[in-house]
Enzyme design. Structure first.
Site: not given
Ligand SMILES: [Zn+2]
Lengths: 279, 195
Positions: A30, A239, A242, A264, A270
Protein backbone atom coordinates in the site's frame (compact mmCIF):
# COMPACT_ATOMS: atom_id res chain seq x y z
CA UNK A 1 12.29 -4.10 -41.14
CA UNK A 2 14.77 -2.83 -38.61
CA UNK A 3 13.73 -2.67 -35.00
CA UNK A 4 15.15 0.45 -33.42
CA UNK A 5 13.60 0.17 -29.97
CA UNK A 6 14.18 -2.21 -27.07
CA UNK A 7 11.99 -5.25 -26.20
CA UNK A 8 8.68 -3.84 -24.89
CA UNK A 9 9.99 -0.37 -25.87
CA UNK A 10 11.28 0.65 -22.43
CA UNK A 11 15.08 0.87 -22.04
CA UNK A 12 16.77 -1.61 -19.69
CA UNK A 13 17.87 1.10 -17.28
CA UNK A 14 14.29 2.27 -16.73
CA UNK A 15 13.06 -1.31 -16.40
CA UNK A 16 15.64 -1.98 -13.69
CA UNK A 17 14.53 1.08 -11.73
CA UNK A 18 10.86 0.13 -12.04
CA UNK A 19 11.59 -3.50 -11.11
CA UNK A 20 13.32 -2.37 -7.92
CA UNK A 21 10.30 -0.17 -7.14
CA UNK A 22 7.92 -3.11 -7.70
CA UNK A 23 9.82 -5.25 -5.16
CA UNK A 24 9.73 -2.45 -2.57
CA UNK A 25 6.04 -1.95 -3.25
CA UNK A 26 5.38 -5.64 -2.53
CA UNK A 27 7.49 -5.46 0.64
CA UNK A 28 5.58 -2.39 1.93
CA UNK A 29 1.94 -3.12 0.98
CA UNK A 30 0.00 0.00 0.00
CA UNK A 31 2.98 2.38 0.19
CA UNK A 32 3.50 4.59 -2.88
CA UNK A 33 7.07 4.01 -4.09
CA UNK A 34 8.45 6.85 -6.25
CA UNK A 35 10.38 5.87 -9.38
CA UNK A 36 12.40 7.66 -12.05
CA UNK A 37 12.85 6.54 -15.62
CA UNK A 38 12.19 7.78 -19.09
CA UNK A 39 8.93 9.02 -20.56
CA UNK A 40 6.72 6.70 -22.59
CA UNK A 41 5.66 7.57 -26.16
CA UNK A 42 2.03 8.00 -25.15
CA UNK A 43 0.19 10.94 -23.62
CA UNK A 44 -0.79 10.75 -19.93
CA UNK A 45 -4.29 9.43 -19.53
CA UNK A 46 -3.49 6.52 -21.85
CA UNK A 47 -2.21 4.49 -18.98
CA UNK A 48 1.50 5.25 -19.14
CA UNK A 49 1.97 4.12 -15.52
CA UNK A 50 0.34 0.79 -16.28
CA UNK A 51 2.29 0.43 -19.52
CA UNK A 52 5.60 1.09 -17.75
CA UNK A 53 4.76 -1.61 -15.20
CA UNK A 54 3.68 -4.08 -17.87
CA UNK A 55 6.80 -3.33 -19.98
CA UNK A 56 9.06 -4.00 -16.98
CA UNK A 57 7.36 -7.28 -16.09
CA UNK A 58 6.41 -8.82 -19.44
CA UNK A 59 8.36 -11.65 -21.12
CA UNK A 60 8.11 -13.71 -24.31
CA UNK A 61 6.02 -16.44 -22.62
CA UNK A 62 3.30 -14.14 -21.32
CA UNK A 63 -0.33 -14.15 -22.36
CA UNK A 64 -1.45 -10.53 -22.08
CA UNK A 65 -5.02 -9.37 -21.57
CA UNK A 66 -5.90 -5.66 -21.64
CA UNK A 67 -9.23 -4.30 -20.47
CA UNK A 68 -10.69 -0.83 -20.30
CA UNK A 69 -13.79 -0.37 -18.11
CA UNK A 70 -14.23 -4.15 -18.34
CA UNK A 71 -14.07 -4.26 -22.15
CA UNK A 72 -11.38 -5.96 -24.24
CA UNK A 73 -12.31 -3.96 -27.37
CA UNK A 74 -12.20 -0.23 -26.57
CA UNK A 75 -9.80 2.03 -28.46
CA UNK A 76 -7.61 2.36 -25.37
CA UNK A 77 -7.40 -1.42 -24.76
CA UNK A 78 -6.72 -2.15 -28.43
CA UNK A 79 -3.96 0.47 -28.72
CA UNK A 80 -2.18 -0.92 -25.63
CA UNK A 81 -2.43 -4.46 -27.03
CA UNK A 82 -1.00 -3.25 -30.37
CA UNK A 83 1.82 -1.53 -28.51
CA UNK A 84 2.96 -4.78 -26.86
CA UNK A 85 2.38 -6.88 -29.99
CA UNK A 86 4.53 -4.49 -31.99
CA UNK A 87 7.31 -3.89 -29.46
CA UNK A 88 7.47 -7.32 -27.81
CA UNK A 89 5.62 -9.78 -30.08
CA UNK A 90 3.43 -10.71 -27.15
CA UNK A 91 0.56 -13.19 -27.38
CA UNK A 92 -2.76 -11.49 -26.66
CA UNK A 93 -5.74 -13.16 -25.05
CA UNK A 94 -9.17 -12.12 -23.88
CA UNK A 95 -9.49 -15.14 -21.59
CA UNK A 96 -9.13 -14.08 -17.95
CA UNK A 97 -8.36 -17.66 -16.89
CA UNK A 98 -5.37 -18.22 -19.18
CA UNK A 99 -3.94 -14.68 -19.10
CA UNK A 100 -0.69 -14.48 -17.12
CA UNK A 101 -0.66 -10.69 -17.09
CA UNK A 102 -3.70 -8.40 -17.20
CA UNK A 103 -3.50 -4.64 -17.60
CA UNK A 104 -6.68 -2.89 -16.58
CA UNK A 105 -8.30 0.50 -16.46
CA UNK A 106 -11.14 0.88 -13.95
CA UNK A 107 -12.27 -2.74 -13.42
CA UNK A 108 -11.26 -6.07 -11.92
CA UNK A 109 -12.41 -9.07 -14.01
CA UNK A 110 -15.45 -10.97 -12.70
CA UNK A 111 -13.72 -14.35 -13.20
CA UNK A 112 -11.76 -14.96 -9.98
CA UNK A 113 -7.99 -14.48 -10.37
CA UNK A 114 -5.52 -17.23 -9.53
CA UNK A 115 -2.17 -17.57 -7.80
CA UNK A 116 0.67 -16.37 -10.04
CA UNK A 117 -1.45 -14.05 -12.18
CA UNK A 118 -0.47 -10.38 -12.22
CA UNK A 119 -3.04 -7.59 -12.48
CA UNK A 120 -1.65 -4.16 -13.44
CA UNK A 121 -3.88 -1.17 -12.71
CA UNK A 122 -3.61 2.14 -14.56
CA UNK A 123 -3.82 4.85 -11.92
CA UNK A 124 -4.72 8.49 -12.73
CA UNK A 125 -4.45 9.83 -9.14
CA UNK A 126 -2.41 7.67 -6.74
CA UNK A 127 -2.80 9.80 -3.61
CA UNK A 128 -6.03 9.10 -1.67
CA UNK A 129 -5.38 12.13 0.54
CA UNK A 130 -4.94 14.57 -2.36
CA UNK A 131 -8.42 16.07 -2.03
CA UNK A 132 -7.86 16.68 1.66
CA UNK A 133 -4.24 17.80 1.55
CA UNK A 134 -2.73 18.87 -1.80
CA UNK A 135 0.82 19.33 -0.48
CA UNK A 136 2.99 16.26 -1.03
CA UNK A 137 5.28 16.72 2.03
CA UNK A 138 2.16 16.80 4.21
CA UNK A 139 0.58 13.66 2.74
CA UNK A 140 3.91 11.85 3.12
CA UNK A 141 3.84 12.71 6.81
CA UNK A 142 0.21 11.70 7.18
CA UNK A 143 1.01 8.28 5.68
CA UNK A 144 4.19 7.99 7.74
CA UNK A 145 2.43 8.59 11.05
CA UNK A 146 -0.92 7.01 10.09
CA UNK A 147 -2.79 10.30 10.44
CA UNK A 148 -5.91 9.24 8.59
CA UNK A 149 -8.54 10.94 10.75
CA UNK A 150 -9.26 13.59 8.11
CA UNK A 151 -10.22 10.89 5.59
CA UNK A 152 -12.83 9.57 7.99
CA UNK A 153 -14.09 13.11 8.52
CA UNK A 154 -14.52 13.56 4.76
CA UNK A 155 -16.51 10.33 4.46
CA UNK A 156 -18.62 11.32 7.45
CA UNK A 157 -19.40 14.68 5.82
CA UNK A 158 -20.79 12.66 2.90
CA UNK A 159 -23.10 10.87 5.31
CA UNK A 160 -24.24 14.17 6.80
CA UNK A 161 -25.02 15.55 3.32
CA UNK A 162 -26.33 12.52 1.44
CA UNK A 163 -27.35 10.14 4.22
CA UNK A 164 -24.77 7.63 2.92
CA UNK A 165 -21.16 7.49 1.75
CA UNK A 166 -21.43 8.92 -1.77
CA UNK A 167 -18.10 7.66 -3.11
CA UNK A 168 -18.87 4.99 -5.73
CA UNK A 169 -15.49 4.75 -7.47
CA UNK A 170 -11.91 4.84 -6.17
CA UNK A 171 -13.30 4.03 -2.72
CA UNK A 172 -10.36 4.25 -0.26
CA UNK A 173 -9.00 1.13 1.45
CA UNK A 174 -6.55 0.26 4.22
CA UNK A 175 -3.94 -2.30 3.14
CA UNK A 176 -2.47 -4.80 5.61
CA UNK A 177 -4.01 -2.66 8.42
CA UNK A 178 -1.50 0.07 7.64
CA UNK A 179 -1.48 2.29 4.54
CA UNK A 180 -4.49 4.16 3.21
CA UNK A 181 -4.60 3.39 -0.52
CA UNK A 182 -6.49 4.45 -3.62
CA UNK A 183 -7.64 1.35 -5.53
CA UNK A 184 -7.79 3.48 -8.75
CA UNK A 185 -11.24 4.35 -10.20
CA UNK A 186 -12.68 0.84 -9.98
CA UNK A 187 -16.30 0.69 -8.80
CA UNK A 188 -16.55 -0.05 -5.09
CA UNK A 189 -18.25 -3.26 -6.26
CA UNK A 190 -14.71 -4.48 -7.04
CA UNK A 191 -13.19 -3.57 -3.65
CA UNK A 192 -13.90 -6.97 -2.03
CA UNK A 193 -11.92 -8.63 -4.86
CA UNK A 194 -8.79 -6.86 -3.55
CA UNK A 195 -9.08 -8.57 -0.16
CA UNK A 196 -6.83 -11.62 0.13
CA UNK A 197 -6.68 -12.10 -3.65
CA UNK A 198 -4.39 -14.97 -4.65
CA UNK A 199 -3.03 -12.78 -7.50
CA UNK A 200 -0.36 -10.06 -7.46
CA UNK A 201 -1.93 -6.58 -7.71
CA UNK A 202 0.33 -3.78 -9.03
CA UNK A 203 -0.66 -0.12 -9.44
CA UNK A 204 1.16 2.36 -11.70
CA UNK A 205 0.71 6.15 -11.87
CA UNK A 206 2.57 7.59 -14.87
CA UNK A 207 2.29 11.32 -14.27
CA UNK A 208 3.21 11.13 -10.57
CA UNK A 209 5.71 8.32 -11.24
CA UNK A 210 4.61 6.14 -8.36
CA UNK A 211 4.11 2.40 -7.97
CA UNK A 212 2.25 0.60 -5.23
CA UNK A 213 1.10 -2.96 -4.66
CA UNK A 214 -1.14 -5.34 -2.79
CA UNK A 215 0.63 -8.68 -2.32
CA UNK A 216 -1.47 -11.88 -2.54
CA UNK A 217 -3.44 -12.97 0.54
CA UNK A 218 -3.27 -9.49 2.08
CA UNK A 219 -6.04 -7.91 4.13
CA UNK A 220 -7.70 -5.01 2.32
CA UNK A 221 -10.46 -3.17 4.20
CA UNK A 222 -12.75 -0.53 2.70
CA UNK A 223 -13.15 2.43 5.06
CA UNK A 224 -16.48 2.62 6.81
CA UNK A 225 -18.26 3.38 10.08
CA UNK A 226 -20.03 1.16 12.56
CA UNK A 227 -23.40 2.82 11.87
CA UNK A 228 -22.70 3.18 8.12
CA UNK A 229 -21.00 -0.03 7.00
CA UNK A 230 -19.42 -0.43 3.55
CA UNK A 231 -22.13 -1.47 1.10
CA UNK A 232 -21.99 -2.77 -2.45
CA UNK A 233 -24.14 -1.38 -5.23
CA UNK A 234 -26.88 -3.68 -6.48
CA UNK A 235 -29.19 -3.64 -9.46
CA UNK A 236 -32.90 -4.22 -10.01
CA UNK A 237 -32.68 -6.80 -12.77
CA UNK A 238 -30.13 -8.91 -14.58
CA UNK A 239 -27.79 -8.58 -17.57
CA UNK A 240 -29.87 -8.34 -20.77
CA UNK A 241 -27.33 -10.48 -22.66
CA UNK A 242 -26.31 -13.29 -20.29
CA UNK A 243 -28.80 -12.97 -17.45
CA UNK A 244 -26.13 -12.56 -14.79
CA UNK A 245 -27.05 -11.10 -11.43
CA UNK A 246 -23.53 -11.72 -10.09
CA UNK A 247 -21.59 -9.06 -12.00
CA UNK A 248 -21.14 -5.30 -12.28
CA UNK A 249 -23.80 -3.99 -14.67
CA UNK A 250 -23.72 -0.89 -16.88
CA UNK A 251 -26.97 0.87 -17.72
CA UNK A 252 -27.23 1.41 -21.46
CA UNK A 253 -29.82 3.46 -23.34
CA UNK A 254 -30.90 1.47 -26.39
CA UNK A 255 -33.20 3.81 -28.33
CA UNK A 256 -34.43 7.40 -28.73
CA UNK A 257 -37.23 6.78 -26.22
CA UNK A 258 -34.65 6.33 -23.48
CA UNK A 259 -35.22 2.59 -23.04
CA UNK A 260 -32.61 1.34 -20.60
CA UNK A 261 -31.07 -2.10 -20.30
CA UNK A 262 -28.44 -3.51 -17.97
CA UNK A 263 -25.40 -5.22 -19.48
CA UNK A 264 -22.26 -6.73 -17.87
CA UNK A 265 -19.35 -4.31 -17.89
CA UNK A 266 -16.94 -7.30 -18.18
CA UNK A 267 -17.42 -8.25 -21.86
CA UNK A 268 -15.42 -11.49 -21.74
CA UNK A 269 -17.32 -12.72 -18.66
CA UNK A 270 -20.63 -11.85 -20.34
CA UNK A 271 -19.74 -13.71 -23.57
CA UNK A 272 -18.70 -16.82 -21.64
CA UNK A 273 -21.69 -16.66 -19.35
CA UNK A 274 -24.10 -16.23 -22.30
CA UNK A 275 -22.50 -19.24 -24.05
CA UNK A 276 -22.71 -21.52 -21.03
CA UNK A 277 -26.30 -20.63 -20.14
CA UNK A 278 -27.65 -21.48 -23.62
CA UNK A 279 -29.41 -24.85 -23.92
CA UNK B 1 45.11 -10.76 -14.11
CA UNK B 2 42.75 -13.43 -15.42
CA UNK B 3 40.03 -12.13 -17.74
CA UNK B 4 36.60 -11.51 -16.18
CA UNK B 5 33.93 -14.16 -16.55
CA UNK B 6 31.02 -13.12 -18.71
CA UNK B 7 27.63 -12.11 -17.34
CA UNK B 8 24.16 -12.67 -18.81
CA UNK B 9 23.88 -14.25 -22.26
CA UNK B 10 21.09 -11.77 -23.00
CA UNK B 11 20.73 -8.75 -20.75
CA UNK B 12 17.15 -8.17 -21.92
CA UNK B 13 15.76 -11.70 -21.66
CA UNK B 14 17.85 -13.10 -18.80
CA UNK B 15 17.12 -10.16 -16.52
CA UNK B 16 13.41 -10.36 -17.42
CA UNK B 17 13.30 -14.08 -16.61
CA UNK B 18 15.13 -13.61 -13.31
CA UNK B 19 12.97 -10.65 -12.36
CA UNK B 20 9.75 -12.64 -12.84
CA UNK B 21 11.05 -15.30 -10.46
CA UNK B 22 12.04 -12.54 -8.07
CA UNK B 23 8.63 -10.88 -8.27
CA UNK B 24 7.01 -14.24 -7.56
CA UNK B 25 9.37 -14.89 -4.64
CA UNK B 26 8.66 -11.47 -3.11
CA UNK B 27 4.91 -11.84 -3.66
CA UNK B 28 4.81 -15.35 -2.15
CA UNK B 29 7.37 -15.28 0.70
CA UNK B 30 8.95 -18.58 1.64
CA UNK B 31 8.45 -20.14 -1.81
CA UNK B 32 11.81 -21.53 -2.88
CA UNK B 33 12.36 -21.02 -6.60
CA UNK B 34 15.03 -21.11 -9.31
CA UNK B 35 16.10 -18.07 -11.34
CA UNK B 36 14.98 -19.37 -14.73
CA UNK B 37 18.46 -19.02 -16.24
CA UNK B 38 21.93 -20.55 -15.98
CA UNK B 39 24.82 -18.28 -15.07
CA UNK B 40 28.42 -19.13 -14.30
CA UNK B 41 29.68 -17.01 -11.40
CA UNK B 42 33.06 -16.54 -9.66
CA UNK B 43 33.84 -19.01 -6.83
CA UNK B 44 32.21 -17.49 -3.79
CA UNK B 45 29.11 -16.18 -5.55
CA UNK B 46 26.26 -18.68 -5.89
CA UNK B 47 24.64 -18.69 -9.35
CA UNK B 48 21.38 -17.51 -7.73
CA UNK B 49 23.12 -14.56 -6.09
CA UNK B 50 24.80 -13.56 -9.34
CA UNK B 51 21.52 -13.70 -11.24
CA UNK B 52 19.68 -11.60 -8.64
CA UNK B 53 22.36 -8.92 -8.31
CA UNK B 54 22.93 -8.58 -12.07
CA UNK B 55 19.18 -8.15 -12.46
CA UNK B 56 18.78 -5.53 -9.74
CA UNK B 57 21.96 -3.47 -9.43
CA UNK B 58 23.26 -0.57 -11.48
CA UNK B 59 25.24 2.66 -10.99
CA UNK B 60 22.46 4.03 -8.78
CA UNK B 61 22.62 1.25 -6.18
CA UNK B 62 25.55 1.39 -3.74
CA UNK B 63 26.60 -2.10 -2.79
CA UNK B 64 28.26 -3.60 0.30
CA UNK B 65 29.61 -7.13 0.80
CA UNK B 66 31.66 -9.13 3.27
CA UNK B 67 33.98 -10.12 0.40
CA UNK B 68 37.23 -8.20 -0.10
CA UNK B 69 36.78 -5.19 -2.42
CA UNK B 70 39.65 -6.34 -4.65
CA UNK B 71 38.40 -9.94 -4.88
CA UNK B 72 37.56 -11.33 -8.32
CA UNK B 73 33.95 -11.72 -7.12
CA UNK B 74 33.54 -8.02 -6.37
CA UNK B 75 35.34 -7.03 -9.57
CA UNK B 76 32.93 -9.23 -11.52
CA UNK B 77 29.85 -7.69 -9.88
CA UNK B 78 31.16 -4.16 -10.41
CA UNK B 79 31.98 -4.84 -14.05
CA UNK B 80 28.60 -6.33 -14.92
CA UNK B 81 26.38 -3.94 -12.96
CA UNK B 82 28.29 -0.66 -12.56
CA UNK B 83 27.23 -0.59 -8.90
CA UNK B 84 29.65 1.39 -6.69
CA UNK B 85 31.04 -0.44 -3.65
CA UNK B 86 30.39 1.30 -0.32
CA UNK B 87 32.38 0.66 2.87
CA UNK B 88 29.49 1.67 5.12
CA UNK B 89 26.73 -0.99 5.00
CA UNK B 90 24.20 1.69 6.04
CA UNK B 91 24.68 3.39 2.64
CA UNK B 92 24.07 0.18 0.70
CA UNK B 93 20.96 -0.39 -1.43
CA UNK B 94 22.05 -4.03 -1.69
CA UNK B 95 24.26 -5.97 0.69
CA UNK B 96 25.64 -9.44 0.10
CA UNK B 97 26.62 -11.74 2.96
CA UNK B 98 28.51 -14.82 1.80
CA UNK B 99 29.69 -16.05 5.21
CA UNK B 100 27.02 -16.58 7.87
CA UNK B 101 29.34 -18.02 10.53
CA UNK B 102 30.02 -14.66 12.22
CA UNK B 103 26.78 -13.26 13.69
CA UNK B 104 25.06 -10.89 11.24
CA UNK B 105 24.61 -7.47 12.84
CA UNK B 106 21.42 -6.20 11.22
CA UNK B 107 21.79 -2.79 12.91
CA UNK B 108 24.50 -1.97 10.42
CA UNK B 109 22.01 -1.85 7.54
CA UNK B 110 19.51 0.85 6.62
CA UNK B 111 15.84 0.13 7.47
CA UNK B 112 14.61 3.32 5.72
CA UNK B 113 12.60 6.02 7.46
CA UNK B 114 8.94 6.33 8.45
CA UNK B 115 8.46 8.79 5.55
CA UNK B 116 10.56 6.78 3.05
CA UNK B 117 10.55 3.15 4.19
CA UNK B 118 11.54 2.15 0.63
CA UNK B 119 15.01 3.66 1.05
CA UNK B 120 16.24 0.59 2.86
CA UNK B 121 18.99 -1.95 2.34
CA UNK B 122 17.97 -5.22 0.69
CA UNK B 123 20.04 -8.07 2.09
CA UNK B 124 21.15 -11.07 0.03
CA UNK B 125 22.31 -13.92 2.26
CA UNK B 126 24.01 -17.05 0.94
CA UNK B 127 23.11 -20.05 3.08
CA UNK B 128 24.54 -23.55 3.41
CA UNK B 129 21.14 -24.94 2.55
CA UNK B 130 17.41 -24.32 2.71
CA UNK B 131 14.31 -26.38 2.19
CA UNK B 132 10.62 -26.37 2.88
CA UNK B 133 10.30 -27.52 6.45
CA UNK B 134 8.96 -26.64 9.84
CA UNK B 135 11.93 -25.14 11.64
CA UNK B 136 10.80 -21.61 10.86
CA UNK B 137 7.09 -20.91 10.57
CA UNK B 138 6.17 -17.98 8.34
CA UNK B 139 3.04 -15.82 8.29
CA UNK B 140 2.13 -12.50 6.68
CA UNK B 141 1.17 -10.97 3.31
CA UNK B 142 1.65 -13.40 0.41
CA UNK B 143 1.11 -16.45 2.62
CA UNK B 144 -2.44 -17.94 2.65
CA UNK B 145 -2.22 -19.23 6.22
CA UNK B 146 1.29 -20.29 7.09
CA UNK B 147 4.30 -21.93 5.49
CA UNK B 148 7.61 -23.24 6.79
CA UNK B 149 11.31 -23.25 5.97
CA UNK B 150 14.44 -24.88 7.30
CA UNK B 151 17.78 -23.10 6.88
CA UNK B 152 21.26 -24.51 7.36
CA UNK B 153 24.02 -22.29 8.72
CA UNK B 154 21.98 -19.43 10.16
CA UNK B 155 22.15 -18.88 13.92
CA UNK B 156 18.78 -19.10 15.76
CA UNK B 157 19.19 -15.65 17.34
CA UNK B 158 19.38 -14.13 13.85
CA UNK B 159 15.59 -14.58 13.60
CA UNK B 160 14.96 -12.78 16.90
CA UNK B 161 17.20 -9.97 15.71
CA UNK B 162 15.32 -9.78 12.41
CA UNK B 163 11.99 -9.62 14.27
CA UNK B 164 13.23 -6.68 16.37
CA UNK B 165 14.50 -4.79 13.30
CA UNK B 166 11.19 -5.14 11.46
CA UNK B 167 8.88 -4.77 14.46
CA UNK B 168 8.21 -1.04 14.25
CA UNK B 169 7.23 -1.01 10.54
CA UNK B 170 6.85 0.29 7.89
CA UNK B 171 10.65 0.48 8.08
CA UNK B 172 12.63 -2.76 7.85
CA UNK B 173 15.08 -4.94 5.97
CA UNK B 174 13.91 -7.14 3.10
CA UNK B 175 15.94 -10.33 2.64
CA UNK B 176 16.72 -12.76 -0.14
CA UNK B 177 18.17 -16.13 0.86
CA UNK B 178 20.18 -18.04 -1.71
CA UNK B 179 21.51 -21.56 -1.91
CA UNK B 180 23.28 -22.41 -5.17
CA UNK B 181 20.79 -21.63 -7.94
CA UNK B 182 17.71 -21.50 -5.72
CA UNK B 183 16.40 -18.64 -3.60
CA UNK B 184 13.48 -17.36 -1.56
CA UNK B 185 12.41 -13.97 -0.22
CA UNK B 186 11.44 -12.81 3.25
CA UNK B 187 10.21 -9.22 2.96
CA UNK B 188 9.98 -7.17 6.17
CA UNK B 189 6.29 -8.06 6.55
CA UNK B 190 6.94 -11.79 6.89
CA UNK B 191 6.76 -12.85 10.53
CA UNK B 192 8.82 -15.81 11.68
CA UNK B 193 8.47 -18.13 14.61
CA UNK B 194 10.96 -20.84 15.53
CA UNK B 195 9.21 -24.10 16.27
ZN1 LIG C 1 -23.78 -10.34 -19.10
Amino acid sequence: MTVSYNFAYLDEQSKKMIRRAILKALAIPGFQVPFGGREMPLPYGWGTGGIQLTASVIGPDDQLKVIDQGSDDTVNAISIKHFFQKTAGIAITEDTETATLIQTRHRIPETPLKKGQILVFQVPIPEPLQFIEPKRPQTLKMHGYEEYGSMHVKLYEDIARFGRIATAFDYPVRVHHRYLMSPSPIPKYDNPKLHRSPAVLLFGAGREKRIYAIPPYTDVVSLDFEDYPFELEHWEGACAVCGSTQSFLDEIITDDNGTRVLICSDTEFCRKNAGSSQP
Amino acid sequence: MTPLMKGFDSEVFDSQAVFRHLLDAMAYPGNITGTGITLACPDRIHPGTGALLLTLMDFETPFWTDLAPDSSEVQWLKFHTGAPVTFDPFDAAFALITDTSPAIDLNRFNPGTVISPDRSTTLVIQTHGMAEGNHLRLTGPGIPSQTGLTFTGIAPDFWEHRTRINQAGPTGIDMLFVHKDRFCALPRTTQTEIS
